[in-house]
Design a protein around this motif. Sequence first.
Motif, short mmCIF file in Angstrom:
data_model
loop_
_atom_site.label_atom_id
_atom_site.label_comp_id
_atom_site.label_asym_id
_atom_site.label_seq_id
_atom_site.Cartn_x
_atom_site.Cartn_y
_atom_site.Cartn_z
N LEU A 1 -16.16 4.60 -26.80
CA LEU A 1 -15.41 5.35 -26.40
C LEU A 1 -14.22 4.96 -27.27
O LEU A 1 -13.79 3.66 -27.25
N SER A 2 -13.18 5.95 -27.78
CA SER A 2 -12.07 5.38 -28.75
C SER A 2 -10.87 6.32 -28.30
O SER A 2 -11.16 7.40 -27.77
N ALA A 3 -9.73 5.68 -28.83
CA ALA A 3 -8.56 6.69 -28.67
C ALA A 3 -7.75 6.31 -29.89
O ALA A 3 -7.86 5.12 -30.44
N THR A 4 -6.69 7.08 -30.40
CA THR A 4 -5.94 7.04 -31.71
C THR A 4 -4.54 7.25 -31.08
O THR A 4 -4.15 7.88 -30.19
N VAL A 5 -3.67 6.62 -31.96
CA VAL A 5 -2.28 6.75 -31.79
C VAL A 5 -1.60 6.82 -33.36
O VAL A 5 -2.24 5.98 -34.27
N THR A 6 -0.60 7.26 -33.52
CA THR A 6 -0.06 7.60 -34.77
C THR A 6 1.34 6.86 -34.55
O THR A 6 2.18 7.00 -33.90
N LEU A 7 1.35 6.07 -35.63
CA LEU A 7 2.78 5.12 -35.71
C LEU A 7 3.77 5.65 -36.97
O LEU A 7 2.98 6.14 -38.01
N LEU B 1 -7.30 0.36 -38.29
CA LEU B 1 -6.40 1.35 -39.30
C LEU B 1 -7.33 2.65 -39.69
O LEU B 1 -8.11 2.41 -40.52
N LEU B 2 -6.99 3.60 -38.98
CA LEU B 2 -7.94 4.89 -39.30
C LEU B 2 -7.40 5.39 -40.54
O LEU B 2 -8.19 5.89 -41.31
N LYS B 3 -6.06 5.60 -40.60
CA LYS B 3 -5.75 6.44 -41.67
C LYS B 3 -4.27 5.94 -42.27
O LYS B 3 -3.31 5.48 -41.08
N ALA B 4 -3.77 5.87 -43.17
CA ALA B 4 -2.43 5.25 -43.66
C ALA B 4 -1.88 6.11 -44.97
O ALA B 4 -2.69 6.49 -45.65
N SER B 5 -0.61 6.38 -44.84
CA SER B 5 -0.12 7.15 -45.97
C SER B 5 0.01 6.24 -47.28
O SER B 5 0.15 6.71 -48.29
N GLU B 6 0.15 4.73 -47.07
CA GLU B 6 0.06 4.02 -47.95
C GLU B 6 -0.76 2.90 -48.13
O GLU B 6 -0.79 2.16 -47.15
N PRO B 7 -2.31 3.15 -48.38
CA PRO B 7 -3.27 2.21 -48.10
C PRO B 7 -3.12 0.89 -48.68
O PRO B 7 -2.35 0.74 -49.84
N ALA C 1 -6.82 3.33 -34.57
CA ALA C 1 -7.86 3.85 -33.67
C ALA C 1 -8.18 2.63 -32.74
O ALA C 1 -8.23 1.46 -33.35
N VAL C 2 -8.38 2.77 -31.49
CA VAL C 2 -8.67 1.73 -30.27
C VAL C 2 -10.07 2.10 -30.07
O VAL C 2 -10.21 3.09 -29.31
N GLN C 3 -11.01 1.02 -29.95
CA GLN C 3 -12.29 1.58 -29.61
C GLN C 3 -12.70 0.39 -28.79
O GLN C 3 -12.79 -0.98 -28.83
#
Length: 930
Positions: free
Chosen positions: A653-659, A607-613, A644-646
């Motif tokens: 290498l990595s990629a991110t997705v926003t849920l 989990l790279l970023k969350a509005s509610e940790p 983030a998927v690494q």
Amino acid sequence: MAAQRNRSYLSALIQLCLLCMSWETEARQIRYSVPEELEKGSFVGNISKDLGLEPRELAERGVRIVSRGRTQLFALNPRSGSLVTAGRIDREELCAQSARCLVSFNILVEDRVKLFGVEIEVTDINDNAPKFQAENLDVKINENVAPGMRFPLPEAVDPDVGVNSLQSYQLSSNKHFSLAVQSRVNGVKSPELVLEHALDREEEAMHRLVLTAVDGGDPLRSGTVLISVTVFDTNDNAPVFSLPEYRVSVSENLPVGSRLLTVTATDRDEGANGEVTYSFRKLPDTQLLKFQLNKNTGEIKLSENLDYEETGFYEIEIQAEDGGAYLATAKVLITIEDVNDNSPEVTITSLFSPLMEDSPLGTVIALLNVHDLDSGQNGQVTCSILGNLPFKLEKSIDSYYRLVTHKVLDREQVSSYNITLKATDGGSPPLSTETHFILQVADINDNPPTFSHISYFTYIPENNPRGASIFSVTALDPDSKENAQVIYSLAEDTIQGAPLSSYVSINSDTGVLYALRSFDYEQFRNLKMQVTATDSGDPPLSSNVSLSIFVLDQNDNAPEILYPALPTDGSTGVELAPRSAEPGYLVTKVVAVDRDSGQNAWLSYRLLKASEPGLFSVGLHTGEVRTARALLDRDALKQSLVVAVQDHGQPPLSATVTLTVAVADSIPDVLADLGSLEVPPASDASDLTLYLVVAVAAVSCVFLAFVIVLVALKLRGWHTSRLLQASGGGLGVPASHFVGVDGVRTFLQTYSHEVSLTADSRRSHVIFPQPNYADTLISQESCEKKDPLSLLDDSKFPVEDTPLVPQAPPNTDWRFSQAQRPGTSGSQNGDETGTWPNNQFDTEMLQAMILASASEAADGSSTLGGGAGTMGLSARYGPQFTLQHVPDYRQNVYIPGSNATLTNAAGKRDGKAPAGGNGNKKKSGKKEKK
């Protein structure tokens, strides 16, 4: 009559065959006659005619004279085809006193390896005059010698033979002496001086006579000797030898100085007339050096080494003379006995080298002549080949041998032979001679090139530079020269429709392979080809070997996120999380694949970023998004997560997705809550940003002050309490503003601070969550990740003094079996057989169905709660069509580190256990863009 006729015919036929055989035997022996003393180049005979050849064929067929160990007396004239003299021939030097002088040699026709014997008789001419040993002769005679007394005179020597030899003697005329000639058994004429009348010293003390020796040649030749006759006083007894002939046999190896024998002569006179002295009377100069005679004792000794091969018999005449005028003669016959003192001689007459390795058996390699100077058994020679060689000796005519092959030759095994011939005589002890020569074997192209391995394989990393050297093959050819020159090539082939020559090339001389393009592991993983090695022989020979080139994967592909996929129509997908969800509730699952393989395709999620940790957690290896704690009423309706998927490549290498997760029990609730939120004017956006910056700065100052207060709490407790109350009363966080996108509210700002503060409280909590990961496949980025903290404050949601709940540890059961490999093809044991769409059409169809259901929910045209998991699909497609009929394309996606698949989570929400035990299914709702 018929029988008699047949017998007569048979008899005539037998006589004809005998005549032909006799003629053939005679034809192999050619005879000529030539006089001595001819000039060099004198004609001897027409040898080409006698050989049945033309003169020009003598050189073409390699006709030449071969003879053993003597000066060549004759030569071949290639122009005329005749046999001529090679120099002056002296018969006396060649054959001495032999009645016939024969010279034998062989003529070799080399192309047929055939020998012809030639015998030439050298006839005598009268080229030598009779010669006495001394020019002056003293004869002493007592005056009382009675008439008729004979006095031996020295014999003249004429080297010629026949009529050209010595025939008669003549004495000059005088009144006292006459000449008598005695003929011996061997035909030698001995002159004698005969006293005719009595001598009177007082009347004439010295008489001078001339003795002449005459031969019978044409013209006549003669020689003379001057005889001086001295008349002495009376001495009437001559010396007498004990034997008329002395015979002795000695070995040729008798040491120098050895005594041969002693001759003895006696004289009955007394005084000086009875003293006998010995001397050689008739001896050639060559023999005078070999023997030594004691003039007083008559002892004969050896003064030089004897050689049976030079002379085997000596005849010496010894003269005994008393003090007066009387002489006596005796013969000494010395026979030389042969000893084995000469080793055999081997002469290589012809040698045919190099020899082709494919020569047939029986091919002549060399022509040899073997000879031993000894006689008898000592001269019997046997010849053999030393070592185990593929050759043998065959007897030819006379003392000639032929060396021929009797086994197949192979130059690759033996390129040259060091042949040793050993010739041994029959003496005791035997003597032997070894002759060495080298036979070279010429090569033929009978061996193809050979590779050192049956097949080759090599590895090359993908993304290689063009022209890079890949591999090197080597083939060896045991042949020589051009037969061993190897040329490399590649067999024609195609790979994915393109010729092999567009992928790789090979250096024809060195066998080094080069890449003509950059390889991509994701396009093909190996290349198979045939390498051909061809020699330069005639005809050329070749061999093939297979070569496999394996392309090694490089981490050149970033992970691709399959779910949630970015909608093609621009809408934003929303995941639902009921407020009644317990900790660990599966909200959704992030599905990603990596086109690479091996470790480069092992994926980890964080989990790279969350509005509610602290509210949600992501499985490290499964990608499952679960609730980390129970949902509270104060939790915002809309939660934004960045996952983030690494991969585990180097570099990773990595990629991110926003849920977007909507905290509500149903879609109508979500729509109702979102509709109650008003979109603030755009002018308030800048004020919100300012408020947030001020709030962050204020929180930071409070935190610093809080730390200082904790240090000095015991010293200044009452002062610290007032300071904290003043700070808490002034803390205010403006309301968070939402920006609507297609009717869905999203958070504008999030802040990466894991700080939790409570207002109006004397206690505050600072939490630093520590992730709990599995013991394997942990990346550095995962260990060092920091979950962001969003500072939210809304007038509708009061801030409570509630500590943050740390993230739940991810599923540690991520180990996989042999059948479960990274990627999308791992086998699963789920009870559903749906697969991921394999083309864009299937994907768009699935998205269209889901968006259609979301659109119905937004328009209120269908009942969302009509059935579990229907999402309103039954209203459009019929009551029998639910999400159970739509293939769940996430269930067969294998996530590294977990045996879970993407399954419907409705069962869990409804309190039902999963059917296959392979994870939960999650229903994903998407709202169609208005």
